[in-house]
Each structure stands twice: as structure tokens, then as C-alpha cells.
Motif scaffolding. Structure first.
Motif, short mmCIF file in Angstrom:
data_model
loop_
_atom_site.label_atom_id
_atom_site.label_comp_id
_atom_site.label_asym_id
_atom_site.label_seq_id
_atom_site.Cartn_x
_atom_site.Cartn_y
_atom_site.Cartn_z
N GLU A 28 -9.29 -6.57 7.17
CA GLU A 28 -10.43 -6.92 6.31
C GLU A 28 -10.10 -8.08 5.38
O GLU A 28 -10.95 -8.93 5.09
N LEU A 29 -8.84 -8.13 4.91
CA LEU A 29 -8.42 -9.15 3.94
C LEU A 29 -7.83 -10.37 4.62
O LEU A 29 -7.35 -11.28 3.94
N ASN B 148 -10.17 -4.05 -3.32
CA ASN B 148 -10.94 -5.29 -3.10
C ASN B 148 -10.56 -6.40 -4.08
O ASN B 148 -11.35 -7.31 -4.32
N ILE C 87 -6.44 3.05 -0.77
CA ILE C 87 -6.40 1.87 0.11
C ILE C 87 -7.80 1.43 0.52
O ILE C 87 -8.13 0.24 0.51
N LYS C 88 -8.64 2.41 0.87
CA LYS C 88 -9.98 2.10 1.40
C LYS C 88 -10.85 1.36 0.38
O LYS C 88 -11.78 0.65 0.76
N ASP C 89 -10.55 1.54 -0.92
CA ASP C 89 -11.40 0.95 -1.97
C ASP C 89 -10.86 -0.37 -2.52
O ASP C 89 -11.48 -0.98 -3.38
N HIS D 4 -8.19 -11.38 -1.83
CA HIS D 4 -8.80 -11.84 -0.59
C HIS D 4 -7.89 -12.91 0.01
O HIS D 4 -7.08 -13.51 -0.68
N LYS E 33 -7.30 -2.39 6.27
CA LYS E 33 -7.49 -3.21 5.07
C LYS E 33 -6.83 -4.58 5.25
O LYS E 33 -7.38 -5.59 4.79
N TYR F 53 -5.38 3.10 7.76
CA TYR F 53 -6.26 2.49 6.76
C TYR F 53 -5.63 1.24 6.14
O TYR F 53 -6.34 0.30 5.78
N SER F 54 -4.31 1.24 6.02
CA SER F 54 -3.66 0.04 5.49
C SER F 54 -3.75 -1.11 6.50
O SER F 54 -3.94 -2.28 6.12
N PHE G 190 0.84 -1.19 0.00
CA PHE G 190 0.00 0.00 0.00
C PHE G 190 0.88 1.26 0.00
O PHE G 190 1.71 1.44 0.89
#
Length: 400
Positions: free
Chosen positions: A276-277, A249, A245-247, A252, A273, A269-270, A188
Motif C-alpha cells: 500500500e505504501l 498511514n 499495522i492495518k491503521d 507514504h 501495508k 498485514y505488514s 512493524f
């Protein structure tokens, strides 16, 4: 025959003066000593002769090069502290034992050893100078023959330091059976991607892993340039994408994410993320941590205006405190998310002030440990007297 401290000191002086001293080892300290062990060896720096003291205190090693005058003063102070002393010269080993009655000496003659004074030994880098690495040639770090340019040597050192952390991270991931022979990785804020290209080369051609790596950045020209280099090098599983970074996707079940010098909350945010991943490893070298500093200025609850007012009274001290406080919060938050986290020096301060690395590996903390960490976290936020963005971003990922 028993000897006095001056006799031992004279052995050191005589071997050093005759340029016969190879090394010294002080061990088995008295109970009241904070030292566990001290190693000595001669070094030469810019033509001057020094003695390097390697001291072990509380499982940490400390190194210092001393002039001969200061070395003899230190020796005079520490000889009494240790029960065992070994002096190795070019032609003998001298074993010295201390008890209540004094010192005993046992000498063993050995084959002649060569005194080596060079302090600037060739560093055993993962990527070696004078060994061509195609991506580093493309990026202008190396010549076609693999020679690292003088102007780029600090960058070369930074790349190798980064790969050393990656090597340790891989070892931990394998030991915990979190990865096999393939990896998905995201960078990122990749920028010019010196580290991204080096990582791809290291994982594919040195570690022989199957890798997929994506570099993400907001600068269109940077992304185009990096994709061109990747295409020229036939790095099929390395791509660079423009985006926030926020977007992100695309990937996974990511194995590792890292962010190098992501500014202010971009690091947060990194980290989010990465959670999230499902990242098994999260590495971050933060930059420009200004958010908490700004919130402290507006807070009436912070200890920077109470117990720590000597920091809060000076802008530059508060700024540096806030920067460290931010990274400490990131490390603690990741532990609450179930990671084993270490905060380390990334590269020497003389090369960059942005030198803190937060390394987190997915773990399995006990319920009791998580409860203690949560108490620590709540106390810490109360002490800071602010509500940082990181708290809002990560609290849903805290383990119960």
C-alpha cells in the motif's frame, strides 16, 4: 616420472603429520564428478586437530571438519576425481597433474609460512565488540566501554546479521536506482527495538544517509521506553508509535519496511501495508504461522490428506510443513506483486528457531514470467487445498 595415488596420499600424510600442511586445492574434476572444487585447510577446535573440507557442488559451498583418520579416507576417495591438485606446505608448493598414465609432480620451494590453526577468528562484524555504540549501551547490550556482555552476545550477533542483510539490500536498491541518499523506513512490531536502534545508527553514522524511521507496536510501555531512549540519544528522526499495522498511514512512498517475528497473519498485514505504501524493499522474519495449518485440518482437498499423508498423519510434521508452506506462499505472492524475492536463513537455528528471512526488492518482471508465476501460484493453492488470508489481502496487487 609418473606417480601412483598412494604417492600423492603419502605427501598429504607426511605434511600433515609434520604439521607443515597449510592448504590443499583440488580442481579441474573429471566429467562424471559432481564436485567442482574442494579446498582443504587444517583447523583446531577445542584443542583437537581437524581438516576442514570446503566442497563446491552446483555453485554451493559445503563445509565439514573431519578427524585425521576420516580425512585420509576421504582423500583416498577424491584424489582420482581431480586432474589438478595443489598442496601448500610451510616451505613448498606442490603442483600435481593427473592424466591417463598417472600423476606428475612439480615442486616449488617457498619462504617459510606459519601454520595458523585457529578456527575461531575474530568475526568482522559491522558493529564491533569493544567499540561503543550509544544505543546498544542504552539497551544493555554493551558496557560503557563497548564490551558486549556474555548474556547479550547472541543478540549482538543477531543485530549484526540483520545489518548484513540491510547492507546487501541497500546495495541492490542503489544499483537499481530505487533510492538516493535518504530513506523512509518502518519497523512493524518493533518490540524492544534492538534492531531499529542499530539500523538508525548504521544508516546515519556509518552509511551517512538521511533517514526517517518509525517503529510501530501495540505495547504502550514498550513505545514509551523506546521514545525515551531515542530522546536521550538525540535521534531526532527516529520515533515510536503505538498502533495497529492495518491503521498505519503516517508515511507514504516508503523505501523499506520490515517486520521481525510478527505473529501469524501480522506478517501478512505488514506485507500488505508495504504494498500500500509503495515500499521498494520488504523484509520479514515470520513467526507462529498457524493459519494454514488450521485450515488444512478442516480441508478435504489438501494433499496433506493425500500424497503427503505421511506429513498429515503427524501433527508436528504437518505444523512444520505448514509453516514452510506459508513462507513459500509469501515469497511467491510477492513475486506476483513485481518483487524479486529471496528466502534465506536469518540466524543460526541454535540461536532461534524463527530463522527464515523473506527479502523482496522491487523489480520489473516480464509479462511472460508473471504468467508462469501465476500458474505456479494457482497450482500451489490447489495442492494446499486451502484459501489463505494472504490470497485475499494481496491478489489486488498481483501484476497482470
Amino acid at each position: 616420472m609418473k606417480y601412483l595415488k598412494n604417492d600423492i596420499l603419502n605427501i598429504f600424510k607426511d605434511s600433515i603429520d609434520k604439521h607443515e600442511f597449510i592448504k590443499g586445492v583440488f580442481s579441474n574434476p573429471t566429467k562424471e564428478s559432481s564436485y567442482k572444487k574442494i579446498n582443504l585447510k587444517p583447523v583446531q577446535i577445542k584443542g583437537d586437530f581437524f581438516i576442514q573440507f570446503e566442497s563446491f557442488i552446483n555453485n554451493k559451498a559445503f563445509h565439514k571438519n573431519e578427524t585425521l583418520v576420516d580425512s585420509f579416507k576421504i582423500l583416498d576417495e577424491i584424489i582420482d576425481i581431480f586432474k589438478q591438485i595443489l598442496i601448500v606446505t610451510s616451505n613448498q608448493e606442490i603442483q600435481i597433474l593427473q592424466n591417463k598414465k598417472g600423476f606428475s609432480i612439480k615442486r616449488k620451494h617457498t619462504e617459510n609460512k606459519i601454520l595458523k590453526l585457529s578456527h575461531n577468528k575474530q568475526k568482522n562484524y559491522i558493529l564491533q565488540d569493544n567499540t561503543p555504540v550509544p544505543s546498544l549501551i542504552e539497551l544493555g547490550v554493551m558496557s560503557e566501554t563497548g564490551k558486549v556482555s556474555k548474556e547479550k552476545f547472541n543478540k549482538f550477533r543477531q543485530i549484526n546479521r540483520y545489518l548484513e542483510f540491510i547492507e546487501d539490500t541497500l546495495k541492490e536498491l542503489h544499483e537499481k536506482k530505487l533510492i538516493g541518499n535518504s530513506m523512509k523506513i518502518i519497523d512493524f512490531g518493533c518490540g524492544k527495538s534492538y534492531l531499529t536502534f542499530a539500523l538508525y545508527h548504521y544508516l546515519k553514522y556509518i552509511k551517512h544517509l538521511k533517514v526517517e524511521i518509525i517503529g510501530l507496536d501495540l505495547k504502550d510501555d514498550v513505545i514509551k521506553h523506546c521514545n525515551t531512549i531515542a530522546k536521550n540519544l538525540d535521534f531526532d528522526n527516529l520515533q515510536f508509535i503505538k498502533g495497529d499495522i492495518k491503521d498505519f498511514n503516517i508515511f507514504h512512498d516508503v523505501d523499506m519496511i520490515f517486520s521481525l517475528h510478527a505473529c501469524n497473519n501480522a506478517t501478512d498485514y505488514s506485507i500488505l501495508k508495504g504494498l500500500e505504501l509503495g515500499a521498494k524493499a520488504i523484509l520479514a522474519v515470520p513467526c507462529c504461522q498457524s493459519e494454514i495449518n488450521q485450515k488444512i485440518n478442516k480441508s478435504s482437498m489438501t494433499e496433506l490428506k493425500g500424497v503427503l499423508s505421511p506429513f498429515g498423519n503427524h501433527g508436528i510434521l504437518q505444523e512444520r510443513f505448514s509453516s514452510l508452506a506459508t513462507d513459500a506462499l509469501r515469497a511467491l505472492s510477492l513475486e506476483l506483486c513485481g518483487y524479486n524475492t529471496k528466502v534465506m536463513e536469518f540466524i543460526d537455528m541454535e540461536h532461534t528457531p524463527k530463522n527464515i528471512l523473506i527479502k523482496s526488492i522491487l523489480g520489473c518482471p516480464s509479462e511472460e514470467k508473471l504468467k508462469e508465476k501465476r500458474k505456479e501460484y494457482d497450482r500451489y493453492l490447489q495442492f494446499l487445498g486451502v484459501t489463505p488470508l494472504l490470497d485475499d489481502l494481496l491478489k489486488d496487487y498481483f501484476k497482470k
